[in-house]
Design a protein around this motif. Structure first.
Motif, mmCIF file in Angstrom:
data_model
loop_
_atom_site.group_PDB
_atom_site.id
_atom_site.type_symbol
_atom_site.label_atom_id
_atom_site.label_comp_id
_atom_site.label_asym_id
_atom_site.label_seq_id
_atom_site.Cartn_x
_atom_site.Cartn_y
_atom_site.Cartn_z
ATOM 1 N N THR A 148 0.825 -1.216 0.000
ATOM 2 C CA THR A 148 0.000 0.000 0.000
ATOM 3 C C THR A 148 0.857 1.264 0.000
ATOM 4 N N ASP A 149 2.051 1.201 0.597
ATOM 5 C CA ASP A 149 2.956 2.348 0.581
ATOM 6 C C ASP A 149 3.360 2.677 -0.850
ATOM 7 N N TYR A 150 3.724 1.647 -1.610
ATOM 8 C CA TYR A 150 4.104 1.843 -3.007
ATOM 9 C C TYR A 150 2.943 2.470 -3.784
ATOM 10 N N GLN A 151 1.766 1.912 -3.573
ATOM 11 C CA GLN A 151 0.588 2.410 -4.294
ATOM 12 C C GLN A 151 0.304 3.868 -3.943
ATOM 13 N N GLU A 152 0.467 4.216 -2.680
ATOM 14 C CA GLU A 152 0.220 5.592 -2.253
ATOM 15 C C GLU A 152 1.266 6.549 -2.807
ATOM 16 N N VAL A 153 2.527 6.116 -2.845
ATOM 17 C CA VAL A 153 3.589 6.962 -3.395
ATOM 18 C C VAL A 153 3.349 7.206 -4.882
ATOM 19 N N VAL A 154 2.945 6.163 -5.601
ATOM 20 C CA VAL A 154 2.631 6.320 -7.026
ATOM 21 C C VAL A 154 1.534 7.364 -7.204
ATOM 22 N N LEU A 161 9.257 -0.130 -7.667
ATOM 23 C CA LEU A 161 8.529 1.133 -7.779
ATOM 24 C C LEU A 161 8.578 1.657 -9.214
ATOM 25 N N ASN A 162 9.724 1.512 -9.859
ATOM 26 C CA ASN A 162 9.856 1.971 -11.236
ATOM 27 C C ASN A 162 8.852 1.251 -12.140
ATOM 28 N N ASP A 163 8.673 -0.036 -11.909
ATOM 29 C CA ASP A 163 7.716 -0.804 -12.702
ATOM 30 C C ASP A 163 6.292 -0.311 -12.458
ATOM 31 N N ASN A 198 1.270 14.966 0.940
ATOM 32 C CA ASN A 198 0.784 13.588 0.844
ATOM 33 C C ASN A 198 1.862 12.563 1.172
ATOM 34 N N ILE A 199 3.121 12.908 0.939
ATOM 35 C CA ILE A 199 4.222 12.023 1.340
ATOM 36 C C ILE A 199 4.376 12.052 2.859
ATOM 37 N N VAL A 200 4.307 13.241 3.438
ATOM 38 C CA VAL A 200 4.379 13.372 4.895
ATOM 39 C C VAL A 200 3.289 12.538 5.555
ATOM 40 N N GLU A 201 2.115 12.491 4.936
ATOM 41 C CA GLU A 201 1.002 11.736 5.507
ATOM 42 C C GLU A 201 1.306 10.241 5.571
ATOM 43 N N ILE A 202 2.106 9.730 4.643
ATOM 44 C CA ILE A 202 2.480 8.310 4.699
ATOM 45 C C ILE A 202 3.343 8.045 5.934
ATOM 46 N N TYR A 203 4.280 8.950 6.201
ATOM 47 C CA TYR A 203 5.097 8.801 7.409
ATOM 48 C C TYR A 203 4.231 8.921 8.661
ATOM 49 N N ILE A 204 3.281 9.833 8.649
ATOM 50 C CA ILE A 204 2.374 9.975 9.792
ATOM 51 C C ILE A 204 1.600 8.677 9.999
ATOM 52 N N LYS A 205 1.173 8.051 8.898
ATOM 53 C CA LYS A 205 0.460 6.777 8.986
ATOM 54 C C LYS A 205 1.334 5.729 9.662
ATOM 55 N N HIS A 206 2.606 5.694 9.309
ATOM 56 C CA HIS A 206 3.513 4.705 9.904
ATOM 57 C C HIS A 206 3.758 4.984 11.383
#
Length: 273
Positions: free
Chosen positions: A133-139, A172-174, A256-264
């Motif tokens: 899900t992290d990969y999907q969110e970063v994309v 991630l590149n893929d 939105n990237i910061v929010e992923i870290y907040i989620k973790h």
């Protein structure tokens, strides 16, 4: 009374303007976790040494945790502020694991006249790219950076690694290429390399390129390896074939990237309960 703290751990930087990205993360953590002690630790000894000469003292993870323990903090979240679960992250895993074992034999805490020895609870938050899900969110997070013009390529440039987790970048590149036909990911040290990026660009009729660091901060690597004046800087290498624009903006400057870290951090904090 339980005392709680959050320790944010990153490689570190000596570039003053890059620290604004760290402050953005810090500000959001304080909003989400009001009243909880918040501290930083840098894993890079060389960076801590340079900062110390400037009068700025930043602890290593071990020292920061020892200091928190000495000050009576009993419930602590250690958050990895790294992109991938590479060498830096697994070193941090070992630090947290060893500090957790100070609780004593068979999980029992040592008792003394002044109370219990060691942290009551110590947890570790995952780096940016850990779960699917992290990969999907970063994309999804980079959508606003993607040029609308299909002949305009966005090239994201990560640090890279010789740790076995270098495969994170290939994965991630893929995923990026399946989502956006004009987005390519490369790394300064490892795979995909600049040579690989050049080959990917040549396969399509791209007319221009925008470079963006796929790093938490636009620090030394972004300033010198991407946008530097040396001939081997990425923007100069690619400028041989394309008009190139470089956006010196770290990932932590995007909400939105910061929010992923907040989620973790939330996930790690929930394990304290």
């Amino acid at each position: 009374m339980e005392k709680e703290a959050i320790l944010l751990v990153t490689f570190g930087t000596t570039v003053d303007q890059a620290t604004a990205a760290f402050k953005k993360l810090e500000e959001q953590v304080r909003v989400v976790f009001p009243g909880i002690e918040l501290r930083w630790a840098y894993t890079a000894k060389s960076i801590r040494g340079v900062l110390a000469k400037r009068g700025i003292q930043i602890d290593s993870p071990i020292t920061a945790l020892a200091r928190l323990q000495d000050e009576g903090y009993t419930r602590v979240v250690v958050q990895s502020v790294h992109i991938i679960p590479g060498m830096e992250y697994y070193d941090l895993v070992n630090v947290v694991d060893n500090m957790s074992h100070l609780r004593g034999i068979s999980g029992k805490q040592f008792q003394s006249k002044i109370g219990k020895f060691g942290f009551h609870q110590l947890t570790l938050g995952a780096p940016l790219l850990y779960h699917l899900t992290d990969y999907q969110e970063v994309v999804a997070c980079i959508k606003d950076l993607v040029p609308a013009d299909p002949q305009h390529a966005l090239v994201l440039v990560g640090h890279g690694s010789d740790h076995h987790s270098f495969s994170v970048y290939g994965c991630l590149n893929d995923m990026l290429r399946q989502t956006y036909p004009n987005v390519i990911l490369g790394t300064i040290e490892g795979y995909p390399s600049l040579t690989d990026v050049k080959a990917d660009l040549a396969r399509k009729d791209f007319q221009k390129v925008t470079l963006v660091p796929f790093m938490n901060i636009a620090g030394d690597h972004a300033i010198n390896d991407l946008a530097g004046s040396e001939p081997d800087a990425w923007q100069n290498e690619l400028a041989q074939n394309y008009p190139v624009t470089t956006l010196l903006k770290g990932l932590l400057e995007f909400d939105n990237i910061v929010e992923i870290y907040i989620k973790h951090i939330r996930q790690a904090y929930e394990l304290l309960n």
